[in-house]
Design a protein around this motif. Structure first.
Motif, PDB file in Angstrom:
ATOM      1  N   VAL A 147       0.844  -1.159   0.106  1.00 51.64           N
ATOM      2  CA  VAL A 147       0.058  -0.054   0.032  1.00 51.64           C
ATOM      3  C   VAL A 147       0.907   1.375  -0.020  1.00 51.64           C
ATOM      4  N   THR A 148       1.930   1.198   0.929  1.00 46.39           N
ATOM      5  CA  THR A 148       3.011   2.375   0.925  1.00 46.39           C
ATOM      6  C   THR A 148       3.632   2.670  -0.392  1.00 46.39           C
ATOM      7  N   SER A 149       4.006   1.682  -1.007  1.00 44.67           N
ATOM      8  CA  SER A 149       4.558   1.813  -2.532  1.00 44.67           C
ATOM      9  C   SER A 149       3.892   2.373  -3.445  1.00 44.67           C
ATOM     10  N   LEU A 150       2.365   1.766  -3.453  1.00 42.05           N
ATOM     11  CA  LEU A 150       1.421   2.304  -4.315  1.00 42.05           C
ATOM     12  C   LEU A 150       1.170   3.792  -4.031  1.00 42.05           C
ATOM     13  N   LEU A 151       1.175   4.237  -2.871  1.00 41.24           N
ATOM     14  CA  LEU A 151       0.904   5.732  -2.590  1.00 41.24           C
ATOM     15  C   LEU A 151       1.899   6.603  -3.207  1.00 41.24           C
ATOM     16  N   LEU A 152       3.214   5.873  -2.869  1.00 44.71           N
ATOM     17  CA  LEU A 152       4.387   6.904  -3.249  1.00 44.71           C
ATOM     18  C   LEU A 152       4.413   6.833  -4.782  1.00 44.71           C
ATOM     19  N   VAL A 153       4.265   5.897  -5.477  1.00 46.58           N
ATOM     20  CA  VAL A 153       4.005   5.973  -6.879  1.00 46.58           C
ATOM     21  C   VAL A 153       2.771   6.925  -7.571  1.00 46.58           C
ATOM     22  N   PHE A 154       1.846   6.688  -6.983  1.00 44.71           N
ATOM     23  CA  PHE A 154       0.725   7.778  -7.178  1.00 44.71           C
ATOM     24  C   PHE A 154       1.178   9.151  -6.776  1.00 44.71           C
ATOM     25  N   GLY A 155       1.665   9.469  -5.698  1.00 41.60           N
ATOM     26  CA  GLY A 155       2.246  10.717  -5.550  1.00 41.60           C
ATOM     27  C   GLY A 155       3.265  11.282  -6.371  1.00 41.60           C
ATOM     28  N   LEU A 156       4.235  10.560  -6.672  1.00 42.79           N
ATOM     29  CA  LEU A 156       5.371  10.985  -7.472  1.00 42.79           C
ATOM     30  C   LEU A 156       4.626  11.246  -8.967  1.00 42.79           C
TER      31      LEU A 156
ATOM     32  N   TYR B  52       4.723  14.966 -10.801  1.00 47.00           N
ATOM     33  CA  TYR B  52       5.480  15.113 -11.981  1.00 47.00           C
ATOM     34  C   TYR B  52       4.446  15.726 -12.784  1.00 47.00           C
ATOM     35  N   SER B  53       3.131  15.471 -12.956  1.00 43.10           N
ATOM     36  CA  SER B  53       2.207  15.966 -13.676  1.00 43.10           C
ATOM     37  C   SER B  53       1.883  17.260 -13.813  1.00 43.10           C
ATOM     38  N   THR B  54       1.740  17.782 -12.386  1.00 43.12           N
ATOM     39  CA  THR B  54       1.249  19.118 -11.823  1.00 43.12           C
ATOM     40  C   THR B  54       2.473  20.158 -11.926  1.00 43.12           C
ATOM     41  N   SER B  55       3.843  19.845 -11.643  1.00 43.58           N
ATOM     42  CA  SER B  55       4.908  20.752 -11.788  1.00 43.58           C
ATOM     43  C   SER B  55       5.719  20.633 -13.119  1.00 43.58           C
ATOM     44  N   TYR B  56       5.671  19.551 -13.827  1.00 40.11           N
ATOM     45  CA  TYR B  56       6.643  19.708 -14.874  1.00 40.11           C
ATOM     46  C   TYR B  56       6.529  20.805 -15.436  1.00 40.11           C
ATOM     47  N   GLY B  57       5.094  21.419 -15.955  1.00 33.86           N
ATOM     48  CA  GLY B  57       4.996  22.482 -17.091  1.00 33.86           C
ATOM     49  C   GLY B  57       5.539  23.990 -16.295  1.00 33.86           C
ATOM     50  N   VAL B  58       5.797  24.018 -14.936  1.00 35.30           N
ATOM     51  CA  VAL B  58       6.041  25.055 -14.388  1.00 35.30           C
ATOM     52  C   VAL B  58       7.561  25.197 -14.148  1.00 35.30           C
ATOM     53  N   VAL B  59       8.355  24.154 -13.492  1.00 38.00           N
ATOM     54  CA  VAL B  59       9.430  24.077 -12.862  1.00 38.00           C
ATOM     55  C   VAL B  59      10.123  23.019 -13.432  1.00 38.00           C
ATOM     56  N   GLY B  60       9.794  22.233 -14.569  1.00 36.09           N
ATOM     57  CA  GLY B  60      10.450  21.113 -15.043  1.00 36.09           C
ATOM     58  C   GLY B  60      10.299  19.986 -13.969  1.00 36.09           C
ATOM     59  N   SER B  61      11.267  19.089 -13.945  1.00 34.09           N
ATOM     60  CA  SER B  61      11.296  17.959 -13.229  1.00 34.09           C
ATOM     61  C   SER B  61      12.000  18.192 -11.970  1.00 34.09           C
ATOM     62  N   LYS B  62      12.254  19.403 -11.589  1.00 37.06           N
ATOM     63  CA  LYS B  62      12.975  19.946 -10.352  1.00 37.06           C
ATOM     64  C   LYS B  62      12.327  19.080  -9.041  1.00 37.06           C
ATOM     65  N   TYR B  63      11.303  19.445  -8.910  1.00 33.60           N
ATOM     66  CA  TYR B  63      10.373  18.829  -7.658  1.00 33.60           C
ATOM     67  C   TYR B  63      10.219  17.322  -7.615  1.00 33.60           C
ATOM     68  N   PHE B  64      10.400  16.799  -8.749  1.00 34.36           N
ATOM     69  CA  PHE B  64      10.149  15.420  -8.921  1.00 34.36           C
ATOM     70  C   PHE B  64      11.512  14.830  -8.509  1.00 34.36           C
ATOM     71  N   ARG B  65      12.540  15.179  -9.024  1.00 30.72           N
ATOM     72  CA  ARG B  65      13.766  14.793  -8.728  1.00 30.72           C
ATOM     73  C   ARG B  65      13.999  14.885  -7.298  1.00 30.72           C
ATOM     74  N   LEU B  66      13.652  16.081  -6.474  1.00 29.06           N
ATOM     75  CA  LEU B  66      13.962  16.169  -5.212  1.00 29.06           C
ATOM     76  C   LEU B  66      13.033  15.042  -4.349  1.00 29.06           C
ATOM     77  N   GLN B  67      11.727  15.045  -4.864  1.00 31.42           N
ATOM     78  CA  GLN B  67      10.990  13.943  -4.134  1.00 31.42           C
ATOM     79  C   GLN B  67      11.604  12.699  -4.187  1.00 31.42           C
ATOM     80  N   PHE B  68      12.022  12.137  -5.282  1.00 34.05           N
ATOM     81  CA  PHE B  68      12.716  10.939  -5.633  1.00 34.05           C
ATOM     82  C   PHE B  68      13.956  10.783  -4.779  1.00 34.05           C
TER      83      PHE B  68
END
Length: 222
Positions: free
Chosen positions: A41-50, A54-70
């Motif tokens: 369940v935790t793994s599924l939540l993490l994948v969903f969150g990532l 990525y989909s909400t922030s990529y158009g604004v700041v690129g992949s910065k927040y995604f890379r930080l969260q990863f």
């Protein structure tokens, strides 16, 4: 004749449904099954969150927040695997050392630039990510939980005694109070209240007399 009847009754008694070893084995299997379910369940939540990040922030700041969260996800998973391999008892025994390290990090945060009226962050520069902020108070919460749990477990009969130094409450305060003061001096009142409440509730669960509830309540009112 009475003895023969007794033997007959003993022989006719039905066997127990489960032996103690079988009951213990069933508990271990249930715990392992619960752990696997929690991991999935935790793994599924993490994948969903990532994915959502990525989909909400990529158009604004690129992949910065995604890379930080990863990055945080990788560090968290690595820490969890390390604790699992070392054993939680060994990690808990390092509690006093971790408390000293966290206290030094909190002092270092006081020397940094004030952010939103508080000294909560340590700024690190990571390759490809730029400046990354780390809150020592987040590590403090985990450390306080480890120190309190280990101390109460080792001194279950004496940890609530004020007049006793070895194994008493004052010895525990030697590690807990400086960390809480370090968080408070950094003007992080919310984390201070949360961490203090966590420690106090752990002490109550370990057997702290209920009359001690009046002291924190009076301090909070004051």
């Amino acid at each position: 004749k009475g003895g023969n009847n007794m033997i007959g009754r003993v022989q006719m008694m039905p066997p127990p449904e489960k032996l103690p070893g079988e009951i213990l084995g069933g508990s271990e299997n249930a715990a392992a099954s619960a752990a696997r379910t929690l991991l999935i369940v935790t793994s599924l939540l993490l994948v969903f969150g990532l994915t959502m990040l990525y989909s909400t922030s990529y158009g604004v700041v690129g992949s910065k927040y995604f890379r930080l969260q990863f990055l945080w996800l990788t560090m968290g998973a690595g820490s969890g695997i390390t604790v699992y391999l070392l054993g939680y008892r060994r990690v808990a025994s390092w509690g006093p050392v971790l408390a000293c390290v966290v206290f030094l990090l909190l002092l270092a945060a006081l020397c940094t630039k004030e952010v939103n009226g508080a000294h909560r962050w340590l700024q690190l520069r990571l390759p490809g990510l730029g400046k990354v902020g780390i809150q020592p108070s987040e590590f403090a919460k985990i450390t306080l939980a480890l120190v309190t749990a280990k101390y109460c477990s080792d001194n279950l009969r004496t940890f609530h005694q004020l007049k006793r130094w070895k194994g008493g409450l004052l010895n525990l305060c030697l590690y807990v109070v400086p960390v809480l003061l370090g968080i408070l001096i950094g003007k992080d009142l919310g984390t201070t209240v949360l961490a203090s409440s966590m420690v106090f509730l752990m002490l109550l669960a370990a057997g702290l007399p209920t009359r001690w509830v009046g002291l924190p309540a009076a301090a909070a009112v004051a």
